[in-house]
Design a protein around this motif. Structure first.
Motif, PDB file in Angstrom:
ATOM      1  N   ASP A   1       0.828  -1.206   0.000  1.00 21.17           N
ATOM      2  CA  ASP A   1       0.000   0.000   0.000  1.00 21.17           C
ATOM      3  C   ASP A   1       0.862   1.256   0.000  1.00 21.17           C
ATOM      4  O   ASP A   1       0.544   2.235  -0.683  1.00 21.17           O
TER       5      ASP A   1
ATOM      6  N   ASP B   1       2.121   1.768  -3.446  1.00 19.19           N
ATOM      7  CA  ASP B   1       1.016   2.191  -4.305  1.00 19.19           C
ATOM      8  C   ASP B   1       0.767   3.691  -4.148  1.00 19.19           C
ATOM      9  O   ASP B   1       0.652   4.438  -5.131  1.00 19.19           O
TER      10      ASP B   1
ATOM     11  N   PHE C   1       1.671   6.844  -7.057  1.00 23.51           N
ATOM     12  CA  PHE C   1       0.693   7.820  -7.536  1.00 23.51           C
ATOM     13  C   PHE C   1       1.165   9.244  -7.242  1.00 23.51           C
ATOM     14  O   PHE C   1       0.954  10.160  -8.047  1.00 23.51           O
TER      15      PHE C   1
ATOM     16  N   LEU D   1       1.731  -4.401 -10.126  1.00 20.02           N
ATOM     17  CA  LEU D   1       1.192  -3.152  -9.586  1.00 20.02           C
ATOM     18  C   LEU D   1       1.393  -1.999 -10.562  1.00 20.02           C
ATOM     19  O   LEU D   1       0.458  -1.247 -10.864  1.00 20.02           O
TER      20      LEU D   1
ATOM     21  N   ARG E   1      -1.779  -0.258 -12.484  1.00 23.43           N
ATOM     22  CA  ARG E   1      -2.116   1.096 -12.034  1.00 23.43           C
ATOM     23  C   ARG E   1      -1.676   2.194 -12.991  1.00 23.43           C
ATOM     24  O   ARG E   1      -2.304   3.252 -13.061  1.00 23.43           O
ATOM     25  N   HIS E   2      -0.590   1.959 -13.732  1.00 27.43           N
ATOM     26  CA  HIS E   2       0.004   3.056 -14.494  1.00 27.43           C
ATOM     27  C   HIS E   2       0.227   2.733 -15.966  1.00 27.43           C
ATOM     28  O   HIS E   2      -0.257   3.449 -16.844  1.00 27.43           O
TER      29      HIS E   2
ATOM     30  N   TYR F   1      -2.489   2.560 -18.643  1.00 25.25           N
ATOM     31  CA  TYR F   1      -3.083   3.839 -19.030  1.00 25.25           C
ATOM     32  C   TYR F   1      -2.083   4.745 -19.749  1.00 25.25           C
ATOM     33  O   TYR F   1      -2.344   5.932 -19.943  1.00 25.25           O
TER      34      TYR F   1
ATOM     35  N   SER G   1      -3.659  -9.033 -15.576  1.00 28.00           N
ATOM     36  CA  SER G   1      -3.398  -7.628 -15.908  1.00 28.00           C
ATOM     37  C   SER G   1      -2.969  -7.468 -17.361  1.00 28.00           C
ATOM     38  O   SER G   1      -3.358  -6.511 -18.034  1.00 28.00           O
TER      39      SER G   1
END
Length: 223
Positions: free
Chosen positions: A110, A113, A117, A145, A149-150, A153, A183
């Motif tokens: 966490d 993460d 960001f 991860l 998450r990145h 996109y 993923s």
């Protein structure tokens, strides 16, 4: 990143369920500013839950911003006018972090993460991933991860996105890790289908994971 609600229990390299060994908080971990910030946050009882619906891990995010040189009352989401030419203290600490020591810190997943960001919002994620993608080994959960998450996109840029995808495809083909395969199918089904080793890994993962099996069927078995 598996959509299975118990994904964290399935990670092959996950040690979060192991008894916490306080001796892990060594001079080596404290030497890295990010790891030191995580230990300090844990000692202070801060929330280090990514996406916390109650506090948004605001105190920990503020601690990361302070480490990065922002004043304590500065907004955490100030838009940047220009991409920085050099990494700030937090991005530098993340870029140089020892993954083994990272995974000994409290709530490391966490914390990472949240930190990723933060540096992405500061336009500095590219400095971190440019260092990580060159390493001989990156833990599968960290590959996943960043992908989920990145990279899926398009962050931080086209070059690093492509390099990270290639790294993930190679690892998925070797490990058949269900979360990473899932993923990849969600991110780039055409590349999974075009890579014979990754395709075989997807089929193997589908034999063991209902989550992977569901999206393999929906995407025409990655074809």
């Amino acid at each position: 990143m598996s959509t299975n609600p118990h994904h964290r229990r399935h990670g092959h390299d996950d040690i979060e369920s192991a008894p916490r060994i306080r001796a892990a908080e060594s001079l080596f971990s404290r030497a890295n500013q990010f790891l030191a910030a995580v230990w300090n946050a844990s000692d202070a009882g801060m929330c280090i839950t990514a996406g916390c619906s109650e506090c948004g891990a605001l105190e920990f995010r503020r601690a990361l911003a302070t480490l990065d040189g922002l004043s304590p009352d500065a907004p955490l989401t100030t838009p940047i006018a220009l991409l920085p030419e050099a990494p700030g203290p937090l991005a530098s600490a993340l870029a140089s972090v020892d993954f083994g020591l990272l995974r000994l810190t409290p709530r490391w997943y966490d914390a990472l993460d949240i930190a990723l960001f933060y540096v992405r919002d500061r336009g500095e994620l590219r400095f971190v991933l440019d260092e990580w993608v060159r390493r001989d080994a990156v833990p599968t959960r960290i590959l996943d991860l960043v992908l989920f998450r990145h990279v899926r996109y398009g962050f931080p840029d086209a070059r690093l996105t492509d390099l990270w995808l290639e790294r993930c495809l190679d690892v998925a083909a070797t490990t058949c890790d269900e979360g990473l395969v899932e993923s990849l199918i969600l991110t780039c089904p055409e590349r999974v289908g075009a890579d014979p080793r990754a395709f075989r890994a997807a089929m193997e993962a589908a034999n063991h994971s209902a989550c992977v099996r569901a999206i393999v069927g929906r995407l025409g078995e990655c074809a």
